[in-house]
Enzyme design. Sequence first.
Site, short mmCIF file in Angstrom:
data_model
loop_
_atom_site.label_atom_id
_atom_site.label_comp_id
_atom_site.label_asym_id
_atom_site.label_seq_id
_atom_site.Cartn_x
_atom_site.Cartn_y
_atom_site.Cartn_z
N ALA A 290 2.61 17.94 -4.62
CA ALA A 290 3.79 17.58 -5.42
C ALA A 290 4.54 18.85 -5.82
O ALA A 290 3.93 19.92 -5.94
CB ALA A 290 3.35 16.81 -6.66
N GLY B 287 -1.11 16.76 -3.73
CA GLY B 287 -0.46 15.54 -3.25
C GLY B 287 -0.33 15.51 -1.73
O GLY B 287 -0.27 14.43 -1.13
N GLU C 148 -3.42 14.14 -0.60
CA GLU C 148 -3.48 12.72 -1.00
C GLU C 148 -2.71 11.84 0.00
O GLU C 148 -3.15 10.75 0.35
CB GLU C 148 -2.94 12.55 -2.43
N GLU D 179 -5.38 20.47 -8.27
CA GLU D 179 -4.64 20.06 -9.47
C GLU D 179 -5.26 20.57 -10.76
O GLU D 179 -4.55 20.85 -11.73
CB GLU D 179 -4.54 18.53 -9.52
C1 3H9 Z 1 0.07 17.70 -7.24
O1 3H9 Z 1 0.10 17.68 -6.05
C2 3H9 Z 1 -0.01 16.47 -8.07
C3 3H9 Z 1 -0.41 15.24 -7.32
O2 3H9 Z 1 -1.80 15.10 -7.31
C4 3H9 Z 1 0.05 13.98 -7.99
C5 3H9 Z 1 1.47 13.68 -8.05
C6 3H9 Z 1 1.76 12.35 -8.64
N1 3H9 Z 1 5.44 23.03 -5.73
O3 3H9 Z 1 2.01 30.93 -3.51
P1 3H9 Z 1 3.13 31.40 -2.66
C7 3H9 Z 1 6.21 27.79 -4.02
S1 3H9 Z 1 0.16 19.16 -8.10
C8 3H9 Z 1 6.52 23.80 -5.80
O4 3H9 Z 1 3.82 32.65 -3.07
P2 3H9 Z 1 1.32 31.67 -0.43
C9 3H9 Z 1 5.91 29.01 -4.84
O5 3H9 Z 1 6.37 28.85 -6.17
C10 3H9 Z 1 0.31 20.42 -6.85
N2 3H9 Z 1 6.58 25.06 -5.31
O6 3H9 Z 1 2.73 31.46 -1.11
C11 3H9 Z 1 6.65 30.08 -4.07
O7 3H9 Z 1 8.01 29.99 -4.42
P3 3H9 Z 1 8.95 31.27 -4.34
C12 3H9 Z 1 -0.99 20.80 -6.29
C13 3H9 Z 1 5.46 25.54 -4.75
O8 3H9 Z 1 1.57 31.62 1.01
C14 3H9 Z 1 6.49 29.62 -2.62
O9 3H9 Z 1 6.18 28.24 -2.68
N3 3H9 Z 1 -0.83 21.87 -5.36
C15 3H9 Z 1 4.30 24.79 -4.66
O10 3H9 Z 1 0.61 32.82 -1.04
C16 3H9 Z 1 5.38 30.34 -1.88
O11 3H9 Z 1 4.18 30.20 -2.63
C17 3H9 Z 1 -1.07 23.16 -5.69
O12 3H9 Z 1 -1.47 23.47 -6.77
C18 3H9 Z 1 4.31 23.47 -5.17
N4 3H9 Z 1 3.26 22.66 -5.10
O13 3H9 Z 1 0.47 30.39 -0.87
C19 3H9 Z 1 -0.80 24.17 -4.59
N5 3H9 Z 1 3.35 25.54 -4.04
O14 3H9 Z 1 8.99 31.67 -2.90
C20 3H9 Z 1 -0.14 25.38 -5.16
C21 3H9 Z 1 3.93 26.72 -3.76
O15 3H9 Z 1 10.24 30.75 -4.86
N6 3H9 Z 1 0.29 26.30 -4.17
N7 3H9 Z 1 5.20 26.73 -4.18
O16 3H9 Z 1 8.30 32.30 -5.22
C22 3H9 Z 1 -0.53 27.22 -3.57
O17 3H9 Z 1 -1.72 27.23 -3.78
C23 3H9 Z 1 0.10 28.27 -2.71
O18 3H9 Z 1 1.45 28.35 -3.03
C24 3H9 Z 1 -0.02 28.03 -1.18
C25 3H9 Z 1 0.84 29.11 -0.43
C26 3H9 Z 1 -1.47 28.18 -0.77
C27 3H9 Z 1 0.50 26.68 -0.81
#
Ligand code: 3H9
Length: 687
Positions: free
Chosen positions: A61, A101, A104, A124
Amino acid sequence: MAVAISKIGDVAVLLLDTPPVNAVAPAVAEDLMRCVQAALADPAVRAIVLGGAGKGFSAGADIADFDRAEAGGASMRALMVALDAAAKPVVAVLHGFALGGGLEIAMAAHWRVAAPGTQIGLPEINLGLLPGAGGTQRLPRLVGVAKALDMMMSGAAIGAEAAVVAGLVDEITQGDPIAAAVAFAAGATVRRARDRVVAADGAAIESARAAAAKRRLRMPALLALIDCVEAASTLDFDAAIAAEADRFDTLLASAASGGLRHAFMAERAVARLPGIPKGDAMVFETVAVIGAGTMGSGIAIALLDAGMHVVLIDLRPEPLAAAAGKIRRTLESQAERGRISADLAQSRVARLSVASDLAAAAPADLVIEAVFEDLAVKRAVFAELGRIVRPDAVLASNTSTLDVDAIARAAPGPERVVGLHFFSPANIMRLLEVIRGARTAPVVLGQVMALARRMGKVGVVSGVCDGFIGNRMFEEYLRQAYLLLEEGALPAQVDDAMEQWGFALGPLRVMDLAGQDIGWSIRKRRAVEQPERPYSRLPDLICEQGRFGQKAGAGWYLYPDGRKPLHDAGIDALVVAHSAMLGLARRAVGDAEIVERCLLALINEGARLLEDGIAARPLDVDQVWVHGYGMAPERGGPMFQADRMGLAHVLERLVSLSAGREGWAFRPAPLIRKLVDEGRDFASLNR
Ligand code: 3H9
């Protein structure tokens, strides 16, 4: 359109396409649902493949969206219902990462295939949430209760290969993942995770609850998560999904989740400082580290871990040999503990060379000076380096207090000089204050910030001032801790109150860990430089007894085993006697007062740093405290906390406290007044 649609034979291929990480905002979930429904209604489509464009399947999400009023899981959950109702086989094809998500959605598909090495998980909990789109119900159905709890409580991702073993992924793809998924879809049937029965596992639930009880600020989210997993075997699917949605919404509104989401976004935003071009860390391949002390060795390990060549230079052969031995042992022990392969450890060791002559810095792209913290010594090193290094090499001084501009003036090219404030141990602590001198070139700053990221650190840019961002604030925080002792609190009460609130260690225990002698010498300097800012003599009394903290076996506490602080009644007596000596009638000080005063001191000084242009944005200040000073990410950081308290309230409390004892320390920073007058908050300065 957030979804790219194509057709291969009778398979509809739907790819999430919201760069950079295919985050699923409500509108994206709606788009995807419309595409799924169109494919289901199309008689020419026999099966659906769901994938992601770009570097990964989906990061889940959209976290940025959670703060907007219309956010919530309704559209994501509606998508899950549509997938559950699908009468044609749906195959999810995962690559790069499938998180939150994103996973999911994949679990609501009928089959999952994944490219080798795909990182798969439900993180999450790291945002103070639980998977809110069916994850707590589908994961236990696919991998069992114990494994599901393990994955969701740790938030850690597993590789695709481990996911096959766990039963989460059906096949590892060979070659092009989309082509492999389309081939897989040819033989796929309809099969839903929701139809599986979950075997109850009371023992796993019980031990999960016991583990959750030890996690203070994370406990509410963990307990809610465990309740949901338990419901997977006690409630019917739809009832359990409704309960999950309820718990998710409650957590979304919680203070802890707000803090964690702020910390997540801020950690990424610190790297994007206005006016600083995005740098390339690969320009630094060979780094010379000067000084083989504790800091120099730690910095060398961090650089080797990040894959660079390091020349460690020290004019003294013995400390140099000792440091080289220690660095090699540290790298080898990473392999022994299974953190990296033996080959990788050996290749890192092979990248280290040592020299006892500054001339060895000649080929370096970057020189990090980590000699004794003395301005004259550092200036001499920089002057000498000027004659040795390439004209385009970047010169960095590792300093926690010194004037980087004065150091830069000794170098031939001050625009290539920066300060680096590593925190000890330098190979472990994530914070790196990157000190921008008056003449540091923006391009150099960008490169050094990229280097911080390559080293796995959170680089925060600070201007030049005594103490930079972190230690300047820490001083005000400590000031209140000591004043509270004089007025009626005791050391353990101050530390316990701050730890209970969310610090890894209370202020006095931090000083014992860091070594009381450093603070003592700084206070002696301050007493001369700033006589108008009196400080408590209490820590000096401790130092006069040689109680320099853990390393001396005694400080504010006793350390009979070297690490674990033990209460010392003698110190309580010393505190009480000191109050009497000051003529202060000790009073009962509550934990709430301790927390409030220590926090307000941080907030007020943080505001002054913003006013002075030392810190660029409130979020930079927050990141310093989360990554360098042990403030729980659930608290977001001091400036985030100020907004939560309400700036008008913060101002009112500062005004009131500034009328009390040593009230000068609470004179409100003009920026706080200005923001209150304009009806704004610190968050408005982050945008
Ligand atoms: C969820 O899913 C809730 C659901 O269960 C239920 C819903 C009802 N959203 O980390 P990076 C952006 S909660 C928005 O530097 P990497 C990040 O801000 C979610 N933006 O890259 C950055 O922006 P910017 C659960 C996101 O290659 C850019 O992407 N998921 C999100 O080192 C690059 O990110 C998580 O907690 C997001 N979800 O790592 C996953 N994710 O370029 C969280 C990233 O403007 N994310 N951005 O600075 C991660 O763990 C890492 O970002 C990932 C990439 C491994 C994906």
